[in-house]
Design a protein around this motif. Structure first.
Motif, PDB file in Angstrom:
ATOM      1  N   GLN A  65       0.828  -1.203   0.000  1.00  0.00           N
ATOM      2  CA  GLN A  65       0.000   0.000   0.000  1.00  0.00           C
ATOM      3  C   GLN A  65       0.872   1.267   0.000  1.00  0.00           C
ATOM      4  O   GLN A  65       0.602   2.242  -0.725  1.00  0.00           O
ATOM      5  CB  GLN A  65      -0.942  -0.002   1.202  1.00  0.00           C
ATOM      6  N   GLU A  66       1.907   1.246   0.836  1.00  0.00           N
ATOM      7  CA  GLU A  66       2.813   2.404   0.886  1.00  0.00           C
ATOM      8  C   GLU A  66       3.518   2.581  -0.454  1.00  0.00           C
ATOM      9  O   GLU A  66       3.682   3.704  -0.944  1.00  0.00           O
ATOM     10  CB  GLU A  66       3.833   2.221   2.002  1.00  0.00           C
ATOM     11  N   ILE A  70       3.147   5.836  -2.703  1.00  0.00           N
ATOM     12  CA  ILE A  70       4.343   6.599  -3.113  1.00  0.00           C
ATOM     13  C   ILE A  70       4.400   6.710  -4.636  1.00  0.00           C
ATOM     14  O   ILE A  70       4.729   7.764  -5.191  1.00  0.00           O
ATOM     15  CB  ILE A  70       5.615   5.930  -2.567  1.00  0.00           C
ATOM     16  N   GLN A  71       4.057   5.628  -5.309  1.00  0.00           N
ATOM     17  CA  GLN A  71       4.071   5.642  -6.772  1.00  0.00           C
ATOM     18  C   GLN A  71       3.038   6.634  -7.318  1.00  0.00           C
ATOM     19  O   GLN A  71       3.312   7.392  -8.251  1.00  0.00           O
ATOM     20  CB  GLN A  71       3.794   4.238  -7.302  1.00  0.00           C
ATOM     21  N   ARG A 319      11.648   8.520  -5.441  1.00  0.00           N
ATOM     22  CA  ARG A 319      12.103   7.272  -6.052  1.00  0.00           C
ATOM     23  C   ARG A 319      12.933   6.462  -5.057  1.00  0.00           C
ATOM     24  O   ARG A 319      12.863   5.220  -5.043  1.00  0.00           O
ATOM     25  CB  ARG A 319      12.925   7.560  -7.316  1.00  0.00           C
ATOM     26  N   ALA A 320      13.710   7.182  -4.245  1.00  0.00           N
ATOM     27  CA  ALA A 320      14.492   6.464  -3.225  1.00  0.00           C
ATOM     28  C   ALA A 320      13.557   5.772  -2.231  1.00  0.00           C
ATOM     29  O   ALA A 320      13.767   4.600  -1.854  1.00  0.00           O
ATOM     30  CB  ALA A 320      15.421   7.432  -2.509  1.00  0.00           C
ATOM     31  N   ILE A 321      12.503   6.509  -1.831  1.00  0.00           N
ATOM     32  CA  ILE A 321      11.520   5.917  -0.910  1.00  0.00           C
ATOM     33  C   ILE A 321      10.793   4.755  -1.594  1.00  0.00           C
ATOM     34  O   ILE A 321      10.565   3.685  -0.997  1.00  0.00           O
ATOM     35  CB  ILE A 321      10.517   6.986  -0.437  1.00  0.00           C
ATOM     36  N   ASP A 323      11.880   2.917  -4.109  1.00  0.00           N
ATOM     37  CA  ASP A 323      12.800   1.782  -4.230  1.00  0.00           C
ATOM     38  C   ASP A 323      12.955   1.062  -2.898  1.00  0.00           C
ATOM     39  O   ASP A 323      13.081  -0.174  -2.844  1.00  0.00           O
ATOM     40  CB  ASP A 323      14.165   2.269  -4.728  1.00  0.00           C
ATOM     41  N   SER A 324      12.934   1.874  -1.798  1.00  0.00           N
ATOM     42  CA  SER A 324      13.024   1.265  -0.470  1.00  0.00           C
ATOM     43  C   SER A 324      11.818   0.368  -0.207  1.00  0.00           C
ATOM     44  O   SER A 324      11.952  -0.755   0.305  1.00  0.00           O
ATOM     45  CB  SER A 324      13.123   2.356   0.599  1.00  0.00           C
ATOM     46  N   ARG A 325      10.618   0.868  -0.590  1.00  0.00           N
ATOM     47  CA  ARG A 325       9.416   0.059  -0.399  1.00  0.00           C
ATOM     48  C   ARG A 325       9.443  -1.182  -1.285  1.00  0.00           C
ATOM     49  O   ARG A 325       8.996  -2.260  -0.871  1.00  0.00           O
ATOM     50  CB  ARG A 325       8.172   0.889  -0.701  1.00  0.00           C
ATOM     51  N   VAL A 326       9.959  -1.054  -2.480  1.00  0.00           N
ATOM     52  CA  VAL A 326      10.104  -2.224  -3.358  1.00  0.00           C
ATOM     53  C   VAL A 326      11.013  -3.257  -2.715  1.00  0.00           C
ATOM     54  O   VAL A 326      10.733  -4.472  -2.715  1.00  0.00           O
ATOM     55  CB  VAL A 326      10.648  -1.804  -4.740  1.00  0.00           C
ATOM     56  N   GLY A 327      12.112  -2.751  -2.127  1.00  0.00           N
ATOM     57  CA  GLY A 327      13.027  -3.667  -1.430  1.00  0.00           C
ATOM     58  C   GLY A 327      12.363  -4.334  -0.247  1.00  0.00           C
ATOM     59  O   GLY A 327      12.588  -5.530   0.024  1.00  0.00           O
TER      60      GLY A 327
END
Length: 357
Positions: A65-66, A70-71, A319-321, A323-327
């Motif tokens: 969800q986050e 973010i996206q 994008r950093a956030i 990418d962090s959520r993707v990780g």
């Protein structure tokens, strides 16, 4: 068969090693610590694997969800940034186009201004030449009128002298009386006209001749000659009057032509000067527009660059956030795979022994 069993054992050992490595990396991030704490707590409480999986799925759902939020925020922000940048660029393009158009106009306006100023100067000069010519013909006409009046006075005096001489010669009295009066009259004429010219010479000769008249026949002849000269002078005065009248008519004609030409020139000069003032105002306004649009383009260019920098920084952070959520999602999915694949006692023990830094 033994080889197959060996390979299966080898794969299992490799998978267990990879799983332990995954769990060992969790304390490196706050999110990983949260996952590890949750797993360790569930396992220490004797929770079943399904319970741990359920907890992990909740964490996964929240992370998904986050990530989605973010996206969405990133896309919205990109759209907003693009709109702001497009708006600023549109203002810049319009300002630059208007400035370029005005800069093309300025040389044409200056050229037209110079042309109008030169035309006004030419017509001013022409009007001045007409004024000079008018002054010249006026002065010449005044001189002609004075010369005509002087000539008329002169001829009038001649007629008066001849008339008086005629009266004297025609008068009654002795010859000696006539001669005395005629002589006095002649001397007065000579005194008034010491150097006679033209008709004056003839008048002088007749007056002199009248002093010498001795017989009635001579007197009659002198009287007739005097009357003839008087008539001749009257005719000359008529002719000179006609000539002077013609000169006056010609002077008036020339004067009216010049005055009318000057009226036309004055109107043209006034119109040209009004056009010059209008062009000067246009040049000032266009020059101001050039400077204004140059300033607008400069301000909006700075604003555009600021927006680009701000948006790039914000996009980089988002994008950093993201990418962090993707990780985080990938991490939870990896752990779920481990739990769904079965959790050995050895792996449980390894997980419980992992320390939070």
């Amino acid at each position: 068969m033994k080889i197959i069993v060996f390979l299966c054992v080898l794969i299992a050992l490799s998978s267990a090693t990879e799983a332990i490595d995954i769990f060992n990396t969790l304390p490196k991030t706050d999110f990983g610590k949260t996952i590890l704490q949750t797993v360790q707590l569930e396992l220490s409480n004797g929770s079943a694997v399904d319970s741990v999986v359920e907890s992990l799925n909740e964490i996964l759902k929240s992370a998904e969800q986050e990530k989605g939020a973010i996206q969405t925020n990133l896309r919205n922000r990109q759209t907003q940034c693009q709109t702001r940048q497009d708006d600023a660029q549109s203002v810049i393009d319009r300002a630059n186009a208007k400035r370029a158009d005005d800069e093309r106009k300025l040389p044409l306006l200056n050229e037209e201004l110079i042309s109008k100023q030169e035309q006004a100067l030419v017509k001013d000069s022409e009007e001045q030449r007409n004024n000079d010519k008018l002054a010249l013909i006026t002065a010449a006409r005044e001189q002609q009128k004075q010369e005509y009046q002087d000539r008329r006075n002169e001829l009038t005096n001649y007629v008066a002298a001849l008339g008086e001489a005629k009266s004297i010669v025609s008068g009654l009295g002795s010859v000696s009386f006539l001669q005395v009066n005629s002589n006095e009259h002649y001397l007065k004429f000579k005194e008034a006209h010491p150097t006679p010219r033209g008709y004056g010479i003839m008048v002088e000769l007749l007056l002199k001749a009248s002093t010498q008249a001795k017989t009635p026949e001579q007197v009659e002849k002198i009287v007739a000659t005097i009357q003839g000269l008087i008539d001749s002078i009257y005719e000359l005065q008529k002719q000179e009057l006609l000539v002077d009248d013609a000169r006056e008519v010609e002077f008036i004609r020339q004067r009216e032509i010049l005055l009318l030409a000057n009226q036309t020139l004055a109107a043209s000069v006034a119109q040209l000067k009004a056009q010059v003032l209008h062009l000067q105002q246009d040049i000032v306004e266009v020059t101001n527009d050039v400077n204004t649009n140059k300033s607008i383009a400069s301000i909006k260019t700075k604003e555009l660059n600021d927006w680009i920098k701000t948006c790039q920084d914000e996009e980089k952070n988002l994008r950093a956030i993201f990418d962090s959520r993707v990780g985080q999602v990938e991490t939870v999915n990896q752990i779920l795979i481990i739990f769904n694949s079965g959790l050995s006692q050895e792996l449980r023990k390894s997980i419980a022994e992992i320390q939070l830094n």
